[in-house]
Design an enzyme around this catalytic site. Structure first.
Site, PDB file in Angstrom:
ATOM      1  N   GLY A   1       0.822  -1.209   0.000  1.00 63.18           N
ATOM      2  CA  GLY A   1       0.000   0.000   0.000  1.00 63.18           C
ATOM      3  C   GLY A   1       0.857   1.261   0.000  1.00 63.18           C
TER       4      GLY A   1
ATOM      5  CD  GLU B   1       5.715   5.456  11.238  1.00 55.63           C
ATOM      6  OE1 GLU B   1       6.007   6.565  11.680  1.00 55.63           O
ATOM      7  OE2 GLU B   1       5.198   4.567  11.925  1.00 55.63           O
TER       8      GLU B   1
ATOM      9  CB  CYS C   1       4.799  -2.197  12.941  1.00 58.81           C
ATOM     10  SG  CYS C   1       4.549  -1.053  14.288  1.00 58.81           S
TER      11      CYS C   1
END
Ligand code: NAP
Length: 520
Positions: free
Chosen positions: A245, A265, A302
């Site tokens: 994305g 990010e 993450c």
């Protein structure tokens, strides 16, 4: 407060005219009411035009006005009460305690940005005073400061429906800088997004700001997000999410007649290096802490430790044995969405089919939808070095790979093929080889935004010295490394454009020459 299924364009609740999205309860795979029809091209244009119209007055607001606005958003979010937590749970499957904590983090981020705005150092003001007596040429008075770029499009991630979403760090940062925001709401949590957007709209009204300072739109497919990133009124993108994305939006932003920055990010596997003496002294403790860090939140963080690197030895074998026992006993957890669950299963399958990868252990799997069964894999450093992109790719969920190195040279060679990371961790003791530690840090400081000693990467402190980014893919921006003192487990941070608090983005420099700048 009842959910309306509407977008928010300025102060107006607007029904989208395109195909609808619906949240799915990951506990049951049932669709949730209401439906959220997506924006048409015309509706995206309306939101962008409103943001553009708001920019002129919003950028001229005083730091105090913007600080009060951020604090008002925080209060309005708290005033939403239980409905926000309940809807968040239904849409994400995250436990109540986790969402309550995340709400606290979200409002604290807003309040901390308010303190940063008031404090003023973010202006980065620099003044070269005039030197009229200088020969052969006098110097003019030259002044420079940061100014907001213009309207920003924000994309949040599914795994932080509050802290990295509608009123998350990107929105707080842009609003603090004086930039209007259009959020492209995440399709996994539209109801949570609507509630937070209405809290922001209410703060705008109370603070008597231009209504175009904030809008929330939805999209049935990626076209709406792509249109936003390509829109001439949008001057920067803040993105948290998947690598595919983020890269797609970066390409769109770069291909515009006027390219714009994308502060993205994206993925990370957060390598953890196990040094021999640390394994000898506390291998079983490290193994238990590692598994706890891996399986928490179904691994959907993450900063999840997706790679563990050690030297072949009986101590490494003992570490793997303890980790296997711990992981085999771990309970499965509901993942955020059916899509993320499917991607996890496929990602694990792809790795386990490789001849170079061994399955060391699998966790428990409960009845029910979208269960994340934790998995521990292993491979050799030689195999990893041969295919770093395949073996080092993020599998979003509770999957980690132990990499066995034959010697320290191979360990160092492995660090050189690692991609950019959010974090890198060293488990080490004073008796470990100092030269090896130095070499590892020297390599890892170029690879990771944050280097930790004797900790685990999950859990992010929101503060001035914290960096939550890294070289691409976590954050593709200019790196300015600097050493810092060694407080707690963080021994090193990188100074970057987009950190939580120390720097407000997006900005660009504006220089002024004499007679044009009444104040800096
Ligand atoms: P995602 O699928 O990329 O979604 C993020 C947002 O981008 C959504 O609004 C999505 O739209 C949109 N989007 C995705 N692909 C697009 C495209 N090609 N064009 C335009 N828009 C696009 O990410 P996610 O699954 O929500 O989040 C999980 C990922 O986020 C993990 O990889 C995790 O590591 C990462 N993450 C990183 C950090 C960090 O680096 N600090 C923090 C949290 C999470 P839809 O709503 O339509 O899907």
């Amino acid at each position: 407060m009842t959910l309306t299924g509407n977008m928010l364009i300025g102060q107006s609740l607007v029904a989208g005219d395109d195909r609808e999205i619906r949240a799915i309860n990951p506990f049951s795979n049932e669709t949730l009411e209401p439906a959220y029809p997506g924006a048409t091209k015309t509706q995206v244009d309306e939101a962008a035009a409103l943001a553009n119209a708001a920019f002129a007055s919003y950028r001229e607001t005083t730091p105090e006005q913007r600080a009060v606005f951020l604090e008002t958003i925080a209060s309005e979010i708290m005033d939403l009460g239980d409905i926000l937590i309940e809807r968040g749970q239904q849409e994400t499957g995250l436990p109540q305690g986790r969402l309550v904590g995340e709400r606290g983090r979200t409002v604290n981020q807003l309040r901390l940005f308010a303190t940063v705005v008031r404090e003023g150092a973010w202006h980065g003001a620099r003044i070269d005073h005039a030197k009229p007596e200088r020969t052969p040429m006098p110097r003019a008075d030259i002044r420079l400061r940061h100014i907001p770029l213009g309207p920003v499009a924000v994309f949040g991630a599914s795994n932080f429906p509050l802290a990295f979403s509608v009123a998350g760090g990107d929105t707080a940062s842009a609003l603090a800088a004086g930039a209007p925001v259009i959020v492209k709401g995440h399709s996994a949590h539209p109801g949570t997004s609507e509630l937070v957007a209405r809290a922001i709209a209410s703060a705008i009204k109370k603070c008597e700001l231009h209504e175009g300072v904030f809008s929330l739109i939805f999209g049935f497919d990626y076209a709406v997000g792509q249109q936003l990133a390509a829109h001439p009124y949008i001057k920067a993108v803040g993105f948290t999410g998947s690598r595919s994305g983020g890269v797609a939006l970066m390409q769109t932003a770069a291909a515009r007649p006027e390219p714009i920055p994308v502060y993205a990010e994206m993925s990370s596997v957060n390598p953890v290096f196990l040094l021999p003496e640390a394994l000898k002294q506390r291998g079983s403790v490290i193994a238990r802490e590692f598994v706890a860090s891996l399986v928490g939140s179904a691994g959907q963080l993450c900063t999840n430790p997706g790679l563990v690197i050690g030297l072949e030895s009986p101590e490494l074998d003992a570490f793997v044995d303890t980790a296997k026992t711990e992981l085999a006993a771990s309970q499965s957890t509901t993942m955020l969405t059916p899509g993320i669950h499917e991607a996890y299963v496929k990602g694990v399958e792809a790795l386990t089919q490789l001849s170079s990868v061994k399955v060391e252990a699998q966790g428990q799997i409960a009845e029910g939808c979208n269960q994340c069964q934790a998995v521990l894999l292993s491979t050799t450093a030689a195999a990893f070095i041969e295919a770093p992109h395949q073996l080092g790719a993020e599998v979003f969920g509770a999957c980690s790979m132990v990499v066995r190195c034959t010697d320290t040279e191979e360990m160092l060679a492995l660090t050189s093929v690692l991609e950019g990371q959010l974090t890198a961790t060293l488990q080490m003791e004073a008796a470990d080889d100092n030269q090896l530690i130095r070499s590892l840090i020297s390599s890892l400081e170029l690879k990771a935004g944050r280097v930790l000693a004797n900790g685990f990467p999950t859990g992010v402190e929101v503060g001035h010295a914290m960096v939550h980014g890294g070289p691409f893919p976590p954050l593709p921006t200019v790196a300015v490394p600097r050493w810092e003192a060694a407080p707690s487990s963080v021994i090193y941070v990188r100074s970057r454009i987009k950190t939580f608090l120390t720097t407000i983005y997006p900005w660009r420099y504006r220089t002024k020459t004499p007679g044009m700048c009444p104040s800096v």
